[in-house]
Design a protein around this motif. Structure first.
Motif, PDB file in Angstrom:
ATOM      1  N   GLU A  89      -3.268  -1.811  -1.486  1.00 60.19           N
ATOM      2  CA  GLU A  89      -2.037  -2.500  -1.860  1.00 60.19           C
ATOM      3  C   GLU A  89      -0.813  -1.619  -1.583  1.00 60.19           C
ATOM      4  O   GLU A  89       0.246  -2.113  -1.169  1.00 60.19           O
ATOM      5  CB  GLU A  89      -2.088  -2.895  -3.328  1.00 60.19           C
ATOM      6  N   GLN A  90      -0.959  -0.322  -1.800  1.00 60.04           N
ATOM      7  CA  GLN A  90       0.146   0.596  -1.538  1.00 60.04           C
ATOM      8  C   GLN A  90       0.492   0.613  -0.052  1.00 60.04           C
ATOM      9  O   GLN A  90       1.675   0.594   0.318  1.00 60.04           O
ATOM     10  CB  GLN A  90      -0.230   2.012  -2.009  1.00 60.04           C
ATOM     11  N   ILE A  92      -0.106  -1.816   2.112  1.00 59.72           N
ATOM     12  CA  ILE A  92       0.456  -3.119   2.462  1.00 59.72           C
ATOM     13  C   ILE A  92       1.922  -3.213   2.055  1.00 59.72           C
ATOM     14  O   ILE A  92       2.759  -3.751   2.794  1.00 59.72           O
ATOM     15  CB  ILE A  92      -0.363  -4.239   1.792  1.00 59.72           C
ATOM     16  N   ASN A  93       2.262  -2.691   0.881  1.00 61.72           N
ATOM     17  CA  ASN A  93       3.635  -2.780   0.382  1.00 61.72           C
ATOM     18  C   ASN A  93       4.577  -1.804   1.084  1.00 61.72           C
ATOM     19  O   ASN A  93       5.729  -2.143   1.381  1.00 61.72           O
ATOM     20  CB  ASN A  93       3.665  -2.517  -1.128  1.00 61.72           C
ATOM     21  N   GLN A  94       4.102  -0.595   1.348  1.00 59.27           N
ATOM     22  CA  GLN A  94       4.981   0.433   1.910  1.00 59.27           C
ATOM     23  C   GLN A  94       5.098   0.353   3.428  1.00 59.27           C
ATOM     24  O   GLN A  94       6.105   0.789   3.995  1.00 59.27           O
ATOM     25  CB  GLN A  94       4.489   1.823   1.504  1.00 59.27           C
ATOM     26  N   GLN A 143       4.726  -2.480   5.601  1.00 62.19           N
ATOM     27  CA  GLN A 143       4.641  -3.869   6.013  1.00 62.19           C
ATOM     28  C   GLN A 143       4.881  -4.008   7.518  1.00 62.19           C
ATOM     29  O   GLN A 143       5.610  -3.234   8.130  1.00 62.19           O
ATOM     30  CB  GLN A 143       5.672  -4.705   5.256  1.00 62.19           C
ATOM     31  N   ASP A 144       4.255  -5.035   8.094  1.00 67.88           N
ATOM     32  CA  ASP A 144       4.431  -5.356   9.520  1.00 67.88           C
ATOM     33  C   ASP A 144       3.980  -4.219  10.436  1.00 67.88           C
ATOM     34  O   ASP A 144       4.565  -3.991  11.502  1.00 67.88           O
ATOM     35  CB  ASP A 144       5.899  -5.709   9.820  1.00 67.88           C
ATOM     36  N   THR A 145       2.982  -3.477  10.000  1.00 69.60           N
ATOM     37  CA  THR A 145       2.396  -2.440  10.837  1.00 69.60           C
ATOM     38  C   THR A 145       0.899  -2.685  10.963  1.00 69.60           C
ATOM     39  O   THR A 145       0.304  -3.440  10.186  1.00 69.60           O
ATOM     40  CB  THR A 145       2.631  -1.035  10.247  1.00 69.60           C
ATOM     41  N   ALA A 205      -0.912  -1.817   7.745  1.00 74.13           N
ATOM     42  CA  ALA A 205      -0.936  -2.869   6.721  1.00 74.13           C
ATOM     43  C   ALA A 205      -2.003  -3.911   7.052  1.00 74.13           C
ATOM     44  O   ALA A 205      -2.717  -4.394   6.147  1.00 74.13           O
ATOM     45  CB  ALA A 205       0.437  -3.519   6.615  1.00 74.13           C
ATOM     46  N   GLN A 206      -2.127  -4.249   8.318  1.00 74.91           N
ATOM     47  CA  GLN A 206      -3.149  -5.211   8.725  1.00 74.91           C
ATOM     48  C   GLN A 206      -4.555  -4.674   8.444  1.00 74.91           C
ATOM     49  O   GLN A 206      -5.429  -5.397   7.946  1.00 74.91           O
ATOM     50  CB  GLN A 206      -2.992  -5.530  10.211  1.00 74.91           C
ATOM     51  N   MET A 228      -5.253  -4.840   4.750  1.00 70.48           N
ATOM     52  CA  MET A 228      -5.577  -6.191   4.308  1.00 70.48           C
ATOM     53  C   MET A 228      -7.025  -6.556   4.654  1.00 70.48           C
ATOM     54  O   MET A 228      -7.747  -7.129   3.831  1.00 70.48           O
ATOM     55  CB  MET A 228      -4.608  -7.195   4.953  1.00 70.48           C
TER      56      MET A 228
END
Length: 224
Positions: free
Chosen positions: A200-201, A203-205, A207-209, A212-213, A216
């Protein structure tokens, strides 16, 4: 005749007296302006000596900058031509104290790890970290060291090193890599909640990288 004397006395009495300020013209004030000739006579030798020292210092500076630039260029070229452990070591020796030498040490550490020479890899990376802590890729050196420790089976040491990266170098390119690595170790330890928190950290920090994918995807696998 008395009236005549009265007129003479009156004329004498009424004649204007000389003013004290009109007794003599004032003498000219001494000149106070800058005289280049006088200054040169008094300080010419000092000016020449200072100019000579400045010229020498300027020449030394430009020569040193020229030599430094050439050395940096040569070191970058040598690193580009290095493709194995021997080449990386040569760059480290021939161009010590340059960014290229640090890069070569980082590449050498990774190369040794791939060869299974884990102790040599860890030693190389620790030397880089100790000798060049301000290297532009120092966060990568710490991350590579953690990966080597993980390959050695030292999970706790690796976890501690990854945590150092994600906190000390929180804005570096190595931060999301270290967070994902920590999550992987927690998964292997059976600590799903810790792993989920790290995903989650990321994904939040970040994003759009791609990080993050990846977080997830691995987080969804964790739920399954």
């Amino acid at each position: 005749m008395p009236p005549l004397r009265s007129r003479e006395a009156f004329a004498t009495f009424s004649a204007p007296m000389a003013s004290p300020t009109q007794t003599s013209p004032p003498s000219p004030a001494p000149a106070t302006g800058f005289d280049p000739l006088v200054f040169w006579v008094q300080h010419g030798q000092k000016v020449l000596a200072f100019a000579g020292l400045f010229a020498v210092a300027l020449a030394i500076y430009f020569i040193s900058e020229f030599v430094r630039t050439r050395r940096l260029t040569a070191s970058a070229q040598a690193l580009a031509e290095a493709h194995d452990a021997e080449g990386f070591r040569k760059v480290m020796v021939d161009y010590a104290a340059t960014p290229a030498a640090g890069n070569a040490a980082l590449l050498l550490g990774e190369d040794l790890r791939k060869q299974g020479k884990l102790d040599e890899s860890a030693a190389t990376l620790r030397t880089l970290i100790d000798k060049d802590p301000d290297h532009p890729l120092i966060s990568g050196a710490w991350t590579s060291l953690a990966a080597t420790q993980e390959a050695q089976g030292k999970q706790d040491e690796a976890l501690s090193t990854y945590q150092k990266v994600s906190t000390t170098f929180a804005t570096s390119f190595s931060a999301p890599v270290s967070l994902l690595a920590q999550a992987r170790i927690f998964r292997e330890k059976g600590k799903a909640d810790e792993a989920k928190r790290l995903y989650e950290q990321v994904i939040n920090q970040f994003q759009d990288t791609t990080f993050a994918q990846q977080a997830m995807q691995e987080s969804q696998q964790l739920k399954k």
